[in-house]
Design a protein around this motif. Structure first.
Motif, short mmCIF file in Angstrom:
data_model
loop_
_atom_site.label_atom_id
_atom_site.label_comp_id
_atom_site.label_asym_id
_atom_site.label_seq_id
_atom_site.Cartn_x
_atom_site.Cartn_y
_atom_site.Cartn_z
N LYS A 51 -11.36 -6.15 45.57
CA LYS A 51 -12.38 -6.90 46.48
C LYS A 51 -11.64 -7.61 47.63
O LYS A 51 -10.74 -8.30 47.54
CB LYS A 51 -13.13 -8.07 45.61
CG LYS A 51 -13.74 -9.05 46.13
CD LYS A 51 -14.24 -10.02 45.41
CE LYS A 51 -14.52 -11.37 45.96
NZ LYS A 51 -15.29 -12.33 45.16
N LEU A 78 -22.87 -8.76 51.37
CA LEU A 78 -22.98 -9.40 52.55
C LEU A 78 -23.64 -10.85 52.14
O LEU A 78 -24.77 -10.94 51.67
CB LEU A 78 -23.91 -8.81 53.64
CG LEU A 78 -23.53 -8.47 54.75
CD1 LEU A 78 -24.26 -7.24 55.54
CD2 LEU A 78 -23.29 -9.69 55.70
N ASP A 79 -22.77 -12.05 52.48
CA ASP A 79 -23.18 -13.37 52.17
C ASP A 79 -23.78 -13.70 53.36
O ASP A 79 -23.33 -13.32 54.47
CB ASP A 79 -22.00 -13.92 51.73
CG ASP A 79 -22.48 -15.22 50.87
OD1 ASP A 79 -23.55 -15.70 50.80
OD2 ASP A 79 -21.54 -15.84 50.69
N TRP A 86 -12.60 -9.90 51.56
CA TRP A 86 -13.38 -10.32 52.49
C TRP A 86 -13.01 -9.86 53.59
O TRP A 86 -11.76 -9.91 54.17
CB TRP A 86 -13.44 -12.20 52.37
CG TRP A 86 -13.89 -12.59 51.36
CD1 TRP A 86 -13.29 -12.90 50.14
CD2 TRP A 86 -15.38 -12.73 51.16
NE1 TRP A 86 -14.36 -13.45 49.29
CE2 TRP A 86 -15.41 -13.24 49.83
CE3 TRP A 86 -16.55 -12.57 51.94
CZ2 TRP A 86 -16.84 -13.80 49.39
CZ3 TRP A 86 -17.73 -12.85 51.59
CH2 TRP A 86 -17.93 -13.36 50.21
N VAL A 87 -13.71 -9.38 54.68
CA VAL A 87 -13.58 -8.91 55.82
C VAL A 87 -13.43 -10.31 56.55
O VAL A 87 -14.24 -10.91 56.81
CB VAL A 87 -14.63 -8.04 56.56
CG1 VAL A 87 -14.33 -7.65 58.20
CG2 VAL A 87 -14.91 -6.86 55.79
N GLU A 88 -11.97 -10.29 57.41
CA GLU A 88 -11.80 -11.58 58.18
C GLU A 88 -12.18 -11.34 59.52
O GLU A 88 -12.02 -12.47 60.36
CB GLU A 88 -10.32 -11.94 57.66
CG GLU A 88 -10.26 -12.69 56.53
CD GLU A 88 -11.00 -13.86 56.00
OE1 GLU A 88 -10.77 -14.85 56.89
OE2 GLU A 88 -11.22 -13.96 54.74
N HIS A 89 -12.39 -10.27 60.09
CA HIS A 89 -12.85 -10.34 61.61
C HIS A 89 -13.57 -8.92 61.62
O HIS A 89 -13.38 -7.99 61.08
CB HIS A 89 -11.49 -10.34 62.30
CG HIS A 89 -10.62 -9.23 62.19
ND1 HIS A 89 -10.73 -7.87 62.70
CD2 HIS A 89 -9.50 -9.22 61.13
CE1 HIS A 89 -9.67 -7.07 62.39
NE2 HIS A 89 -9.06 -7.76 61.61
N TRP A 141 -21.00 -12.89 55.98
CA TRP A 141 -19.73 -12.48 55.52
C TRP A 141 -19.84 -11.19 54.84
O TRP A 141 -20.38 -11.23 53.85
CB TRP A 141 -19.22 -13.64 54.80
CG TRP A 141 -18.99 -14.93 55.52
CD1 TRP A 141 -18.01 -15.30 56.66
CD2 TRP A 141 -19.83 -15.98 55.66
NE1 TRP A 141 -18.09 -16.43 57.21
CE2 TRP A 141 -19.48 -16.95 56.77
CE3 TRP A 141 -21.01 -16.29 55.11
CZ2 TRP A 141 -20.30 -18.25 57.06
CZ3 TRP A 141 -21.78 -17.30 55.30
CH2 TRP A 141 -21.18 -18.41 56.21
N LYS A 142 -18.83 -10.32 55.40
CA LYS A 142 -18.91 -9.13 54.63
C LYS A 142 -17.76 -9.13 53.62
O LYS A 142 -16.66 -9.41 53.88
CB LYS A 142 -18.66 -7.69 55.57
CG LYS A 142 -19.42 -7.55 56.35
CD LYS A 142 -19.28 -6.48 57.32
CE LYS A 142 -20.53 -6.19 58.33
NZ LYS A 142 -20.23 -5.85 59.78
#
Lengths: 77, 157
Positions: free
Chosen positions: B136, B53-54, B138-141, B126-127
Motif C-alpha cells: 500500500k 481515493l480519500d 500513498w501517491v505523494e504528488h 488523496w490516492k
C-alpha cells in the motif's frame, strides 16, 4: 479555546489518528503553536494546512471552534 | 453548475448526457468539451492492482465549485459539470469527468483544461495505491509540480 484537528492520507496513517480535540488556555494561538502540541517533529515543507476548509499557512491565528486540517499534497483528478 | 462526489461506479458519458438534458436549454450551446480521467494500471514503474481515493467532505466540493466559478468568470461558457469518484476502484475505472458547455469551442476547451488542472492542484483528494504485490502506498504528488498549488493557494488566501 477548543480546536478540532483533522488529519488525512499518509499523515493520518503516520500519526495513527484521523481527528482530535485540542484545548488551549492561551488567548493567542497560531497553527504553528497547534502543530507543536501535536508533534515533536517540525511540520514538513510539503504539508498543507486548512482552517475551516480554506487553505492558509502556519502563522494563521486560531479562534475557539476552528477546524484545522493537516494533509499531504493533494492527488485528485 | 453541478459538482458531485460519488462512491458508486461512475459512467462519465451518462452523467454528461443526463446533465445536459436537465440543465442546458436546447439549441443554445455550440459544443461541449469533456475530460475523463481514468485509473491506470501503472504508476512510477509499479503495477497497481487497486486504489482507494480519500477526500475531505465539504472542503473538496467547495474547492471544486470555486475552480468552476473561476472558469465561469474567465471564459464565455454556459455551464460546467464535475463528478469525481472516491473510495475503492480498479484500473480502467473512470475517476473524474469534467464537462464544459459553450456557444463557441475555444472557451470550453480553455475552461475545461483550467478546471481539471486546478482541481488536481487544489481539491483535497488523496490516492492510495495497492500494488500487485499487495503493497500500500500513498501517491505523494501528481504529474504536475505539487508546489504550484501551495504557491497559488497562499497567494490567493
Amino acid at each position: 479555546m477548543e480546536i478540532k484537528v483533522r488529519y488525512f492520507a499518509s499523515l493520518r496513517d503516520r500519526l495513527g489518528r484521523a481527528e482530535e480535540q485540542v484545548s488551549f488556555d492561551e488567548e493567542t494561538v497560531t497553527v504553528a503553536d497547534l502543530w507543536q502540541r501535536i508533534s515533536d517533529e517540525p511540520i514538513a515543507d510539503n504539508i498543507l494546512v486548512a482552517v475551516n476548509m480554506e487553505y492558509t499557512d502556519t502563522s494563521h491565528r486560531l479562534k475557539h471552534g476552528d477546524e484545522v486540517a493537516f494533509f499531504p499534497p493533494v492527488t485528485g483528478g | 453548475m453541478k459538482v458531485a462526489i460519488t462512491k458508486e461506479a461512475l459512467d462519465p458519458y451518462k452523467e454528461v448526457v443526463a446533465y445536459e438534458r436537465e440543465a442546458l436549454p436546447p439549441g443554445k450551446h455550440g459544443g461541449v468539451v469533456i475530460f475523463v480521467g481514468t485509473m491506470r494500471d501503472f504508476n512510477d514503474g509499479e503495477n497497481v492492482r487497486s486504489m482507494n481515493l480519500d477526500y475531505y467532505p465539504g472542503m473538496t466540493e467547495r474547492h471544486i465549485e470555486r475552480v468552476c466559478q473561476e472558469a465561469m468568470d474567465e471564459w464565455d461558457i454556459m455551464d460546467t459539470l464535475v463528478v469525481h469518484r472516491v473510495g475503492e476502484m480498479v484500473p480502467t475505472d473512470p475517476i473524474v469527468v469534467v464537462a464544459v458547455w459553450s456557444a463557441h469551442r475555444k472557451d470550453s476547451f480553455d475552461a475545461c483544461r483550467y478546471i481539471i488542472n486546478y482541481l488536481k492542484e487544489s481539491a483535497p483528494f488523496w490516492k492510495c495505491e495497492i500494488t500487485t504485490e499487495g503493497k500500500k502506498h500513498w501517491v505523494e504528488h501528481n504529474s504536475e509540480d505539487p508546489g504550484v498549488a501551495k504557491r497559488r493557494l497562499q497567494k490567493t488566501a
